[in-house]
Design a protein around this motif. Structure first.
Motif, PDB file in Angstrom:
ATOM      1  N   GLY A 276       0.669  -1.184   0.088  1.00 60.57           N
ATOM      2  CA  GLY A 276       0.109  -0.068  -0.050  1.00 60.57           C
ATOM      3  C   GLY A 276       0.948   1.205   0.078  1.00 60.57           C
ATOM      4  N   THR A 277       2.106   1.246   0.381  1.00 62.06           N
ATOM      5  CA  THR A 277       2.789   2.433   0.245  1.00 62.06           C
ATOM      6  C   THR A 277       3.216   2.809  -1.027  1.00 62.06           C
ATOM      7  OG1 THR A 277       4.303   1.480   2.134  1.00 62.06           O
ATOM      8  CG2 THR A 277       5.225   3.395   0.773  1.00 62.06           C
ATOM      9  N   ASN A 278       3.369   2.063  -2.097  1.00 56.64           N
ATOM     10  CA  ASN A 278       3.359   2.536  -3.236  1.00 56.64           C
ATOM     11  C   ASN A 278       2.561   2.049  -4.410  1.00 56.64           C
ATOM     12  OD1 ASN A 278       6.230   3.748  -3.055  1.00 56.64           O
ATOM     13  ND2 ASN A 278       6.865   1.555  -2.655  1.00 56.64           N
ATOM     14  N   PHE A 279       1.127   1.148  -3.884  1.00 53.61           N
ATOM     15  CA  PHE A 279       0.421   0.958  -4.920  1.00 53.61           C
ATOM     16  C   PHE A 279      -1.165   1.012  -4.393  1.00 53.61           C
ATOM     17  CE2 PHE A 279       4.069  -1.757  -5.855  1.00 53.61           C
ATOM     18  CZ  PHE A 279       4.062  -1.790  -7.110  1.00 53.61           C
ATOM     19  N   TYR A 280      -2.071   1.461  -5.234  1.00 55.97           N
ATOM     20  CA  TYR A 280      -3.483   1.520  -4.932  1.00 55.97           C
ATOM     21  C   TYR A 280      -4.056   0.228  -4.851  1.00 55.97           C
ATOM     22  CZ  TYR A 280      -3.086   6.511  -5.288  1.00 55.97           C
ATOM     23  OH  TYR A 280      -2.775   7.961  -5.276  1.00 55.97           O
ATOM     24  N   ILE A 281      -4.521  -0.313  -4.017  1.00 56.69           N
ATOM     25  CA  ILE A 281      -4.753  -1.799  -4.068  1.00 56.69           C
ATOM     26  C   ILE A 281      -6.476  -2.051  -4.225  1.00 56.69           C
ATOM     27  CG2 ILE A 281      -4.673  -4.043  -2.847  1.00 56.69           C
ATOM     28  CD1 ILE A 281      -2.211  -2.874  -1.167  1.00 56.69           C
ATOM     29  N   GLU A 282      -6.806  -2.889  -4.951  1.00 55.49           N
ATOM     30  CA  GLU A 282      -8.330  -3.061  -5.354  1.00 55.49           C
ATOM     31  C   GLU A 282      -8.578  -4.605  -5.174  1.00 55.49           C
ATOM     32  OE1 GLU A 282     -11.963  -2.083  -8.153  1.00 55.49           O
ATOM     33  OE2 GLU A 282     -10.087  -1.163  -8.558  1.00 55.49           O
ATOM     34  N   LYS A 283      -9.264  -5.010  -4.309  1.00 56.54           N
ATOM     35  CA  LYS A 283      -9.711  -6.343  -4.287  1.00 56.54           C
ATOM     36  C   LYS A 283     -10.558  -6.569  -5.549  1.00 56.54           C
ATOM     37  CE  LYS A 283     -10.243  -8.636  -0.427  1.00 56.54           C
ATOM     38  NZ  LYS A 283     -10.806  -9.225   0.787  1.00 56.54           N
ATOM     39  N   LYS A 284     -10.314  -7.838  -6.295  1.00 58.43           N
ATOM     40  CA  LYS A 284     -11.079  -8.184  -7.406  1.00 58.43           C
ATOM     41  C   LYS A 284     -11.840  -9.426  -7.287  1.00 58.43           C
ATOM     42  CE  LYS A 284     -10.026  -4.949 -10.271  1.00 58.43           C
ATOM     43  NZ  LYS A 284     -11.200  -3.829 -10.839  1.00 58.43           N
ATOM     44  N   SER A 285     -12.602 -10.064  -8.279  1.00 54.74           N
ATOM     45  CA  SER A 285     -13.387 -11.401  -7.874  1.00 54.74           C
ATOM     46  C   SER A 285     -12.366 -12.641  -7.657  1.00 54.74           C
ATOM     47  CB  SER A 285     -14.446 -11.524  -8.992  1.00 54.74           C
ATOM     48  OG  SER A 285     -13.936 -11.618  -9.884  1.00 54.74           O
ATOM     49  N   CYS A 286     -12.893 -13.579  -7.733  1.00 51.16           N
ATOM     50  CA  CYS A 286     -12.021 -14.995  -7.715  1.00 51.16           C
ATOM     51  C   CYS A 286     -11.809 -15.201  -9.097  1.00 51.16           C
ATOM     52  CB  CYS A 286     -12.663 -15.947  -6.811  1.00 51.16           C
ATOM     53  SG  CYS A 286     -12.901 -15.504  -5.176  1.00 51.16           S
ATOM     54  N   GLU A 287     -12.379 -14.701 -10.069  1.00 54.89           N
ATOM     55  CA  GLU A 287     -12.217 -14.640 -11.549  1.00 54.89           C
ATOM     56  C   GLU A 287     -10.712 -14.083 -11.844  1.00 54.89           C
ATOM     57  OE1 GLU A 287     -13.934 -16.709 -13.624  1.00 54.89           O
ATOM     58  OE2 GLU A 287     -15.385 -17.065 -11.571  1.00 54.89           O
ATOM     59  N   ASN A 288     -10.029 -14.878 -12.991  1.00 54.47           N
ATOM     60  CA  ASN A 288      -8.735 -14.363 -13.395  1.00 54.47           C
ATOM     61  C   ASN A 288      -9.058 -12.723 -13.973  1.00 54.47           C
ATOM     62  OD1 ASN A 288      -7.735 -16.871 -12.904  1.00 54.47           O
ATOM     63  ND2 ASN A 288      -7.733 -17.597 -15.003  1.00 54.47           N
ATOM     64  N   TYR A 289      -7.949 -12.115 -13.291  1.00 53.91           N
ATOM     65  CA  TYR A 289      -8.040 -10.470 -13.659  1.00 53.91           C
ATOM     66  C   TYR A 289      -6.884 -10.108 -14.343  1.00 53.91           C
ATOM     67  CZ  TYR A 289      -8.103  -5.558 -13.359  1.00 53.91           C
ATOM     68  OH  TYR A 289      -8.208  -4.243 -13.684  1.00 53.91           O
ATOM     69  N   LYS A 290      -6.828  -9.661 -15.439  1.00 50.49           N
ATOM     70  CA  LYS A 290      -5.460  -9.260 -16.167  1.00 50.49           C
ATOM     71  C   LYS A 290      -5.410  -7.521 -16.053  1.00 50.49           C
ATOM     72  CE  LYS A 290      -4.192 -10.696 -20.455  1.00 50.49           C
ATOM     73  NZ  LYS A 290      -3.407 -11.435 -20.203  1.00 50.49           N
ATOM     74  N   PRO A 291      -4.075  -7.207 -15.961  1.00 52.75           N
ATOM     75  CA  PRO A 291      -3.907  -5.797 -15.846  1.00 52.75           C
ATOM     76  C   PRO A 291      -4.391  -5.289 -17.371  1.00 52.75           C
ATOM     77  CG  PRO A 291      -1.799  -6.846 -15.502  1.00 52.75           C
ATOM     78  CD  PRO A 291      -2.914  -8.154 -16.022  1.00 52.75           C
ATOM     79  N   GLN A 292      -5.000  -4.119 -17.128  1.00 48.47           N
ATOM     80  CA  GLN A 292      -5.818  -3.402 -18.179  1.00 48.47           C
ATOM     81  C   GLN A 292      -4.951  -2.530 -19.095  1.00 48.47           C
ATOM     82  OE1 GLN A 292      -9.106  -4.722 -19.285  1.00 48.47           O
ATOM     83  NE2 GLN A 292      -8.258  -6.256 -17.370  1.00 48.47           N
ATOM     84  N   HIS A 293      -3.849  -1.990 -18.277  1.00 52.64           N
ATOM     85  CA  HIS A 293      -3.131  -0.859 -18.644  1.00 52.64           C
ATOM     86  C   HIS A 293      -1.722  -0.728 -17.970  1.00 52.64           C
ATOM     87  CE1 HIS A 293      -4.155   1.344 -15.316  1.00 52.64           C
ATOM     88  NE2 HIS A 293      -5.574   0.989 -15.488  1.00 52.64           N
ATOM     89  N   LEU A 294      -0.905  -0.023 -18.656  1.00 47.40           N
ATOM     90  CA  LEU A 294       0.519   0.211 -18.108  1.00 47.40           C
ATOM     91  C   LEU A 294       0.334   0.844 -16.751  1.00 47.40           C
ATOM     92  CD1 LEU A 294       3.209   0.008 -19.599  1.00 47.40           C
ATOM     93  CD2 LEU A 294       3.201   2.627 -19.813  1.00 47.40           C
ATOM     94  N   HIS A 295       1.333   0.216 -16.003  1.00 41.55           N
ATOM     95  CA  HIS A 295       1.287   0.619 -14.584  1.00 41.55           C
ATOM     96  C   HIS A 295       0.345   0.027 -13.608  1.00 41.55           C
ATOM     97  CE1 HIS A 295       4.454   3.081 -16.192  1.00 41.55           C
ATOM     98  NE2 HIS A 295       3.740   4.220 -16.487  1.00 41.55           N
ATOM     99  N   PHE A 297      -1.039  -3.763 -12.327  1.00 42.66           N
ATOM    100  CA  PHE A 297      -0.449  -5.477 -12.158  1.00 42.66           C
ATOM    101  C   PHE A 297      -1.827  -5.640 -11.637  1.00 42.66           C
ATOM    102  CE2 PHE A 297       2.718  -2.129 -11.486  1.00 42.66           C
ATOM    103  CZ  PHE A 297       4.118  -2.758 -12.069  1.00 42.66           C
ATOM    104  N   SER A 298      -1.795  -7.260 -11.610  1.00 48.13           N
ATOM    105  CA  SER A 298      -2.707  -8.223 -11.219  1.00 48.13           C
ATOM    106  C   SER A 298      -2.084  -9.013 -10.359  1.00 48.13           C
ATOM    107  CB  SER A 298      -3.514  -8.933 -12.092  1.00 48.13           C
ATOM    108  OG  SER A 298      -2.754  -9.700 -13.019  1.00 48.13           O
ATOM    109  N   MET A 299      -2.395  -9.484  -9.150  1.00 50.24           N
ATOM    110  CA  MET A 299      -1.686 -10.165  -8.049  1.00 50.24           C
ATOM    111  C   MET A 299      -2.875 -11.040  -7.558  1.00 50.24           C
ATOM    112  SD  MET A 299       0.009  -9.225  -4.432  1.00 50.24           S
ATOM    113  CE  MET A 299      -1.612  -8.828  -3.677  1.00 50.24           C
ATOM    114  N   TYR A 300      -2.206 -12.384  -7.500  1.00 49.33           N
ATOM    115  CA  TYR A 300      -3.052 -13.582  -6.951  1.00 49.33           C
ATOM    116  C   TYR A 300      -2.572 -13.830  -5.439  1.00 49.33           C
ATOM    117  CZ  TYR A 300      -5.671 -17.729  -6.619  1.00 49.33           C
ATOM    118  OH  TYR A 300      -6.505 -19.041  -6.471  1.00 49.33           O
ATOM    119  N   LEU A 301      -3.288 -13.859  -4.328  1.00 48.65           N
ATOM    120  CA  LEU A 301      -2.865 -14.194  -3.078  1.00 48.65           C
ATOM    121  C   LEU A 301      -4.088 -14.886  -2.445  1.00 48.65           C
ATOM    122  CD1 LEU A 301      -0.695 -14.087  -0.974  1.00 48.65           C
ATOM    123  CD2 LEU A 301      -1.606 -11.878  -0.350  1.00 48.65           C
ATOM    124  N   ASP A 302      -3.548 -16.002  -1.756  1.00 46.09           N
ATOM    125  CA  ASP A 302      -4.749 -16.565  -0.796  1.00 46.09           C
ATOM    126  C   ASP A 302      -6.286 -16.667  -1.521  1.00 46.09           C
ATOM    127  OD1 ASP A 302      -2.682 -16.519   1.166  1.00 46.09           O
ATOM    128  OD2 ASP A 302      -3.451 -14.538   2.060  1.00 46.09           O
TER     129      ASP A 302
END
Length: 416
Positions: A276-295, A297-302
């Protein structure tokens, strides 16, 4: 300006091409190559992965292995599985993936252009890997596999290529494993050959897209042969090496994603707080999520996908390296939080080419093999060319080109 020339390609007769053609040597291991070549004495793997000709476990760097490559190359020619064209040609190599086709010109690239920077690179090479490929080029006296270049789009070349590709190709097949279509045409007209040579001479630079070690090895062997030849004139065939050159706008670069084994001693909550220091974090659904634009990232955790958007001030749009998502993630996630400093040697991180999809990232995390995955927005060809033009080097594991060039469609001999 870029200097190229046509060459007398060594190629399979049409009826043998699907027996001979193969994936590049560096995208599969010895066991996989042995399995793909099983029962097929014409497989190019006997030349480019010659350790399969020996008992299992034989080192690919064993001197006998290199010698076996040369022996099999000669055997293929003696048996008529490979034959040399009678005149110097250029060739067109087309690849179709997901209904998109890219058209490359197969040429002899000039060794001196590589050495003086006309042929630009964007990756560092390792000397041990260079030396391995140099041994292979030396013992075979040939560039068995091509390297993959990009060139600035050119209307004259586009028109010429379109004329040829409207005719029946010399080769046309769907490759096993990747399932992509590969086609091949011969350009033998002297007028068309001269046109291609002249159009390339107008280009200030060519760019290595894929095959940095093969490019380095081919150029260094060519320079070595020139140095050791007391009668060197500069027109010898070893002054050139084989490259497939594609218009930059046609190339497809996929995301090159990361999976890590642990969170460097942090809990999931602590890790998310650090992000959270350097990124805005938004929780997505359990469906696969691809980055939509430059800068982004998508992350998969737990079992959960997140969107990570880099905050202003964490990157520099005017810096050709600092603007890259691979640099942002390397600095602010893998180095600063996870303590992964060297992507080339750290065993806690692994890399997954985008062709495998986000499902592969999810699978490796859900299986317990890995703790977390990060998917990146793909690098663009313009970014690669800007970095090469600036004299910079991209961070490791930044680009994944698809489709890969198939090997064995044409070979360039150095002592023609």
């Amino acid at each position: 300006m870029a200097i190229i020339k046509p060459f007398r390609g060594i190629r399979p007769p049409r009826q043998y091409v699907e027996d001979i053609e193969s994936r590049p040597y560096d995208v599969l291991n010895s066991e996989e190559a042995s399995l793909e070549a099983k029962g097929n004495e014409k497989s190019l793997y006997h030349i480019i992965k010659p350790e399969i000709n020996f008992e299992q476990g034989t080192s690919e760097y064993d001197p006998r292995v290199y010698e076996s490559a040369a022996n099999h190359f000669q055997k293929f020619q003696d048996n008529g599985w490979l034959k040399q064209d009678t005149k110097e040609n250029y060739y067109i190599y087309a690849q179709t993936m997901n209904n998109k086709t890219q058209y490359g010109l197969v040429v002899g690239a000039y060794v001196e252009d590589y050495l003086n920077g006309v042929i630009k690179k964007h990756e560092l090479t390792r000397r041990d890997k260079e030396e391995d490929r140099m041994k292979h080029v030396r013992v075979c006296d040939a560039n068995i596999e091509p390297v993959f270049f990009a060139y600035p789009d050119n209307a004259v070349l586009n028109q010429l290529i379109a004329q040829y590709t409207s005719t029946n190709p010399e080769y046309d097949f769907i490759a096993p494993i990747d399932g992509f279509r590969h086609q091949f045409w011969i350009i033998s007209s002297d007028d068309d050959i001269n046109t291609i040579t002249k159009e390339f001479a107008k280009m200030p630079n060519l760019y290595i897209a894929d095959g940095h070690h093969r490019s380095a090895a081919a150029a260094l062997v060519g320079a070595e042969k020139a140095k050791n030849n007391p009668n060197h004139k500069g027109t010898e065939e070893y002054n050139y090496f084989m490259a497939v050159c594609f218009p930059a706008s046609q190339l497809t670069i996929l995301d090159y994603n990361r999976v890590v084994k642990d969170l460097n001693g942090l809990s999931s909550e602590e890790f998310l707080k650090a992000l959270g220091t350097n990124f805005y974090i938004e929780k997505k659904s359990c469906e696969n999520y691809k980055p939509q634009h430059l800068h982004e990232f998508s992350m998969y955790l737990d079992g959960q996908w997140y969107s990570l958007k880099a905050k202003d001030g964490t990157y520099n749009d005017l810096d050709p390296i600092g603007v890259l998502d691979v640099d942002i993630s390397s600095r602010l996630i893998f180095d600063e939080i996870l303590g992964i400093k060297d992507f080339r040697s750290d065993k806690r991180i692994d890399f997954v080419g985008g062709l495998r999809g986000l499902e592969e990232l999810k699978r490796r995390v859900d299986s317990g093999e890995m703790r977390m995955a990060v998917a990146l927005y793909p690098v663009t060809m313009k970014q690669i060319m800007d970095i090469a033009d600036s004299g910079n080097i991209m961070p490791p594991k930044a680009t994944w080109f698809e489709p890969k060039l198939r090997s064995g469609l044409v070979i360039h001999k150095l002592s023609d």
